[in-house]
Design a protein around this motif. Sequence first.
Motif, PDB file in Angstrom:
ATOM      1  N   LEU A   4      10.387  -8.840   0.295  1.00 19.24           N
ATOM      2  CA  LEU A   4       8.984  -8.546   0.573  1.00 19.24           C
ATOM      3  C   LEU A   4       8.462  -7.618  -0.511  1.00 19.24           C
ATOM      4  CD1 LEU A   4       9.370  -7.759   4.387  1.00 19.24           C
ATOM      5  CD2 LEU A   4       8.721  -9.930   3.357  1.00 19.24           C
ATOM      6  N   LYS A   5       7.222  -7.829  -0.932  1.00 17.24           N
ATOM      7  CA  LYS A   5       6.609  -6.994  -1.971  1.00 17.24           C
ATOM      8  C   LYS A   5       5.325  -6.367  -1.449  1.00 17.24           C
ATOM      9  CE  LYS A   5       8.599  -9.376  -5.894  1.00 17.24           C
ATOM     10  NZ  LYS A   5       9.252  -8.362  -6.669  1.00 17.24           N
ATOM     11  N   PHE A   6       5.108  -5.103  -1.847  1.00 18.37           N
ATOM     12  CA  PHE A   6       3.963  -4.336  -1.380  1.00 18.37           C
ATOM     13  C   PHE A   6       3.329  -3.565  -2.525  1.00 18.37           C
ATOM     14  CE2 PHE A   6       7.052  -4.774   1.919  1.00 18.37           C
ATOM     15  CZ  PHE A   6       6.329  -5.060   3.065  1.00 18.37           C
ATOM     16  N   GLU A  53       4.769  -5.787   8.470  1.00 17.24           N
ATOM     17  CA  GLU A  53       4.179  -4.715   9.275  1.00 17.24           C
ATOM     18  C   GLU A  53       5.198  -3.606   9.551  1.00 17.24           C
ATOM     19  OE1 GLU A  53       1.074  -2.720  10.924  1.00 17.24           O
ATOM     20  OE2 GLU A  53       0.970  -4.578   9.808  1.00 17.24           O
ATOM     21  N   ASP A  54       6.463  -3.974   9.759  1.00 21.04           N
ATOM     22  CA  ASP A  54       7.524  -2.979   9.970  1.00 21.04           C
ATOM     23  C   ASP A  54       7.667  -2.076   8.745  1.00 21.04           C
ATOM     24  OD1 ASP A  54       8.221  -4.073  12.479  1.00 21.04           O
ATOM     25  OD2 ASP A  54       9.613  -5.488  11.544  1.00 21.04           O
ATOM     26  N   ILE A  55       7.651  -2.679   7.567  1.00 23.39           N
ATOM     27  CA  ILE A  55       7.802  -1.921   6.321  1.00 23.39           C
ATOM     28  C   ILE A  55       6.593  -1.017   6.120  1.00 23.39           C
ATOM     29  CG2 ILE A  55       8.103  -2.052   3.825  1.00 23.39           C
ATOM     30  CD1 ILE A  55      10.497  -3.151   5.455  1.00 23.39           C
ATOM     31  N   LYS A  56       5.417  -1.558   6.377  1.00 19.93           N
ATOM     32  CA  LYS A  56       4.175  -0.788   6.232  1.00 19.93           C
ATOM     33  C   LYS A  56       4.230   0.471   7.103  1.00 19.93           C
ATOM     34  CE  LYS A  56      -0.821  -1.503   6.455  1.00 19.93           C
ATOM     35  NZ  LYS A  56      -1.872  -2.491   6.691  1.00 19.93           N
ATOM     36  N   LYS A  57       4.666   0.334   8.349  1.00 15.51           N
ATOM     37  CA  LYS A  57       4.762   1.464   9.270  1.00 15.51           C
ATOM     38  C   LYS A  57       5.822   2.468   8.821  1.00 15.51           C
ATOM     39  CE  LYS A  57       3.171  -1.011  13.360  1.00 15.51           C
ATOM     40  NZ  LYS A  57       3.559  -1.591  14.651  1.00 15.51           N
ATOM     41  N   THR A  58       6.932   1.969   8.302  1.00  8.26           N
ATOM     42  CA  THR A  58       8.000   2.845   7.832  1.00  8.26           C
ATOM     43  C   THR A  58       7.522   3.692   6.651  1.00  8.26           C
ATOM     44  OG1 THR A  58       9.699   1.289   8.575  1.00  8.26           O
ATOM     45  CG2 THR A  58      10.361   2.917   6.924  1.00  8.26           C
ATOM     46  N   SER A  62       6.139   8.426   5.803  1.00  7.07           N
ATOM     47  CA  SER A  62       6.331   9.388   4.719  1.00  7.07           C
ATOM     48  C   SER A  62       5.009   9.793   4.074  1.00  7.07           C
ATOM     49  CB  SER A  62       7.292   8.822   3.668  1.00  7.07           C
ATOM     50  OG  SER A  62       6.729   7.679   3.073  1.00  7.07           O
ATOM     51  N   GLY A  63       3.901   9.254   4.595  1.00  5.31           N
ATOM     52  CA  GLY A  63       2.584   9.639   4.096  1.00  5.31           C
ATOM     53  C   GLY A  63       2.041   8.752   2.983  1.00  5.31           C
ATOM     54  N   PHE A  64       2.639   7.595   2.780  1.00  4.50           N
ATOM     55  CA  PHE A  64       2.189   6.688   1.727  1.00  4.50           C
ATOM     56  C   PHE A  64       1.747   5.347   2.324  1.00  4.50           C
ATOM     57  CE2 PHE A  64       5.003   9.695  -0.292  1.00  4.50           C
ATOM     58  CZ  PHE A  64       4.248  10.084  -1.390  1.00  4.50           C
ATOM     59  N   LEU A  65       1.001   4.611   1.521  1.00  6.36           N
ATOM     60  CA  LEU A  65       0.505   3.302   1.944  1.00  6.36           C
ATOM     61  C   LEU A  65       1.301   2.191   1.287  1.00  6.36           C
ATOM     62  CD1 LEU A  65      -3.309   4.020   1.539  1.00  6.36           C
ATOM     63  CD2 LEU A  65      -1.968   4.132   3.643  1.00  6.36           C
TER      64      LEU A  65
END
Length: 69
Positions: A4-6, A53-58, A62-65
């Motif tokens: 997955l890439k973000f 969505e799991d990765i986004k929440k994780t 830590s305070g990042f998007l």
Amino acid sequence: MKTLKFKTNINCGNCLSKVSPILNAESGIAEWNVDLQDTEKTLTVKTEDLNPEDIKKTVLKSGFLANPK
């Protein structure tokens, strides 16, 4: 294993030091990397069972998007 890439706002070594413990503690993440040279500061995650969505929440813990690409 899926990759997955973000697009993130993790843009320096200090940012990495804040997000690293959170991502390392997530048992569903097999491997991860942030390309600080990329203009989009791409986070690449290898996982068997987590969804974007799991990765986004994780990452948000830590305070990042992290927005799926």
